[in-house]
Design an enzyme around this catalytic site. Sequence first.
Site, PDB file in Angstrom:
ATOM      1  N   HIS A 108       1.056  -1.138   0.432  1.00 38.89           N
ATOM      2  CA  HIS A 108       0.139   0.237  -0.072  1.00 38.89           C
ATOM      3  C   HIS A 108       1.131   1.371  -0.009  1.00 38.89           C
ATOM      4  CE1 HIS A 108      -3.513   1.850   1.879  1.00 38.89           C
ATOM      5  NE2 HIS A 108      -2.831   3.199   2.355  1.00 38.89           N
ATOM      6  N   GLU A 109       2.156   0.964   1.022  1.00 38.29           N
ATOM      7  CA  GLU A 109       2.846   2.592   1.196  1.00 38.29           C
ATOM      8  C   GLU A 109       3.569   2.620  -0.201  1.00 38.29           C
ATOM      9  OE1 GLU A 109       2.243   4.173   3.135  1.00 38.29           O
ATOM     10  OE2 GLU A 109       0.656   2.942   4.537  1.00 38.29           O
TER      11      GLU A 109
ATOM     12  N   GLU B 281      -5.583   6.450  -1.172  1.00 36.63           N
ATOM     13  CA  GLU B 281      -5.540   5.023  -0.376  1.00 36.63           C
ATOM     14  C   GLU B 281      -6.332   3.998  -1.444  1.00 36.63           C
ATOM     15  OE1 GLU B 281      -3.959   5.939   1.664  1.00 36.63           O
ATOM     16  OE2 GLU B 281      -4.471   7.781   2.003  1.00 36.63           O
TER      17      GLU B 281
ATOM     18  N   ASP C   7      -4.702   1.151  -1.765  1.00 36.69           N
ATOM     19  CA  ASP C   7      -5.457  -0.682  -0.874  1.00 36.69           C
ATOM     20  C   ASP C   7      -5.298  -1.594  -2.783  1.00 36.69           C
ATOM     21  OD1 ASP C   7      -5.837  -0.184   1.487  1.00 36.69           O
ATOM     22  OD2 ASP C   7      -8.354   0.579   0.520  1.00 36.69           O
TER      23      ASP C   7
HETATM   24 ZN   LIG Z   1      -2.892   5.398   2.418  1.00 34.17          ZN
END
Ligand SMILES: [Zn+2]
Length: 683
Positions: free
Chosen positions: A518-519, A583, A587
Amino acid sequence: MLVRNLAVALLMCVAVACFAQTPGNSPGGPRQIPSFDVTAMDKAADPCVDFYHYACGSWIKNNPIPPDKSRWGRFDELYENNLYILRDILVQAQGPGKHSASEKMVGDFYAACMDEASIEQKGTAPLAPELERIKDIKTKADLIKVVAYMHENATPALFAFFPQPDMHDSNQTIAYIDQGGITLPDRDYYVKDDPKSVETRQKYVEHVEKMFQLAGDKPDIAAMEAETVLAIETRLAQASMDRTVRRDPKTRDHKMTVAEISAAAPNFDLAVYLASNGAPKFTTLNVGNPDFFKQVNSQLDSVPLADWKTYLRWKAITGHAQLLTKAFVEEDFLFNGKYMSGQQEMEPRWKRCVKATDQNLGMALGELYVDKTFGPEGKERTLKMVKAIENAMQQDIGQLSWMSDTTKKQAYAKLNAIVNNIGYPDKWRDYSSVVITSDDYFGNSVRAGSFEVKRQYNKIDKPTDRGDWNMTPPTVNAYYRPPMNDINFPAGILQPPFYGKLMDDAVNYGGIGVVIGHELTHGFDDQGRKYDAQGNFQDWWAPEDGKEFEQRADCTAKEYSSFVAVKDDKGEVKLNGKLTLGENTADNGGLKLAYMALMNTIGHTAGKPIDGFTPAQRFFLAYGQIWCQNVTDQEARKRVLTDPHSPGEWRVNGAVQNSAAFEQAFGCKAGQPMVSENACRVW
Ligand SMILES: [Zn+2]
C-alpha cells in the site's frame, strides 16, 4: 489533545499518505490478538457475495463498539493494547529506583496529566494570561502579533504556517503558509445547507457559547460571541479550498516572495507576523492557497477588531480545553466526541493521558517502547518483506501492457530510490530543553507544543532532514511521503494482527505485506505519481502513458463513488471516490503486490491448507480481517467528509472485486457481486 495539536497534525497530513486515519480505540486489559482468526468469520456467508462479511461477520456481531469509542475494529484493538503497554512504561517510570532522563520526563508528564485535583484547583488561572494577551490587542497589527504568538505556542488560529520541502527542490526545506482557522473538521460543515449541516452548526454555536461561559462570560454575552465565531469561521471556510481539490499538488504550488504575498494581502501584516513568530528570516515561501489570503484580507479590514478578538479568544479556549478542568473537558467531549462522533462516554483519564504523553513527548516514550517491544530483529524481518514486495513491484511494472518503456524506466528509477524506514528513527529526539514538572499539566503541554513548533520552524531554509519521522514509534499506522520518496513503518504496526512471528507467510503477506505494498503504491497513486525519484513535483510520464493512467484511475474513482458509506435515519451517503482515490489505489495495488510477493516466496503451488484454507485463501482472509470493524453512524458521516480512506467494508470488498487472484482463490464466477463486471486495475 486532539484539538490543540491540530497545527502539527495538519502539517503532517499535507505531506503524508497514511495507511489509516487516526484510530478510534478496548475495554478491559491488553489481550493477545491473533493474526488470523477463524472464529471472526461467518462461514455461512458466501465469500463471492460479500467477502467482508465472510471474513468478519462473527467478529462484527460479537464486538460492539465500546461506550468510550466511536469506532471499534481489529486495528483499534492493537492500538488499545499499546495503550496498556505504554501505561506500564509510564507507571514504572515514576516508580522507585533509578530512572533515565527520558523516563523521568515522560513519567512526570503523565503524572501531571493524571493529577486532576491539582488541575481543578488551578481552575481557569492557566488560561488567564492567554486571554489577557488577546484582551490587550488595540490594533490590527497587535492582532497579527498575537496570532504569531499563538502559532508559536501550537494554538491554531486564522491560517497555518509550517515548513515543508520545496516542491521543486525537495533537498531544501522552505516555509509554507496556507488556509486554516476553522474549528469544525471540514469547510463543508460551514457552507452546506442540508439539514444535518444546519443542525451541526446550531449545535456548534451552543457548544461555543457554553465554553465562553465556562471561561467566565455572562450567558447573553457568550451567546453573541458564539454567533460571531460562527460568522468569522464561515468566512474562513468560504475562502478555503475544498479537500478533494487540494489533493492535487498543483493547486497548492505557489512559490512567492514575502513581498509578493504581503502586497497581495496587506492586511495580514505578514512582515509583522514573520518578525514576531520566532521563525528564522527568509525571502521566499510557498503559499498553499493565495486566494484564501486575498479573500480574508478584505475581511480583516471590514470585520470589527472586537469580533476578531472574540474569535481569537475562542481559539485560545478550545485549543486548551483538554488541559483545563473537568467542566471544560466534559463540554469539549459532549460536542466533539458525543455529538460529532457518536461516542457515548469519555475515555478513562489514563488513556487520554497516555495519548497526550505520546503526542507531546512521543519520541522519548517511543524509545522506551521500542526497547520493550521491538528490537533490531524486528527491523531485519520487516526489511526482508519490504524487499520482496519491492521486487514484486519491479515485476509488476515490467508486465504493464499500457506503459511505454520510456516511462517504465523512470518508474524503476523512482522505485529503486525509495528509502525504507522501519520501526523507529536512527536518531532519537533531544527533549532536554523542555521543562516538564509533575504538577503543571497545562504548562508542560504548552512548553512541549512550543518546543515542537520551534523544532519545525528551525527546518526553514535548511537542507531537508529526511531522517525526521512524522509518526511516533508506538503508532499503529504507516505512511509514504511524496516529497521524501520514503516509506515508514512505526514499530506499533509491526505486530499481530499485521505481523505474527509464528504465522505462515500467507497470513503475514495478507497483513503487513499489504501495508507495505500500500505504501509503495502511494508513490505511484494519482497524486504520488506526480513526484519524481527525488521527491520533486515534476512530471516524468510520457503524455500518452499519463492518459492511460488517468483512465484507469478514473475507473477506480467511479467504482468507489458507487459504494454506500452510511445509511441511517438521516439518509444514505455514498463514498467520495475522488477524495479516496489515492488510498483506494494504494489498497488495490498493495493487495496485488503482496500477493505476487507471496507467490514468489512460496512458489506458485496450491500449497497445504491450514485451518481448512489454502495459502491464497488465508492471504485474502488475513487482509479482510485487518478491517473488521464497527463504527457509529456519526463517525461514519464525519469520515465521508474528512477521511481519504474508505471504510473497512469497502477497503476489503472494493479491493477484492478488482482482483483476479481473489476470484481464483475462492472460485467466484462472473456475475457474482465480488467479481466486478468492469474490474478497475491501475497497478
Ligand atoms: Zn494510504
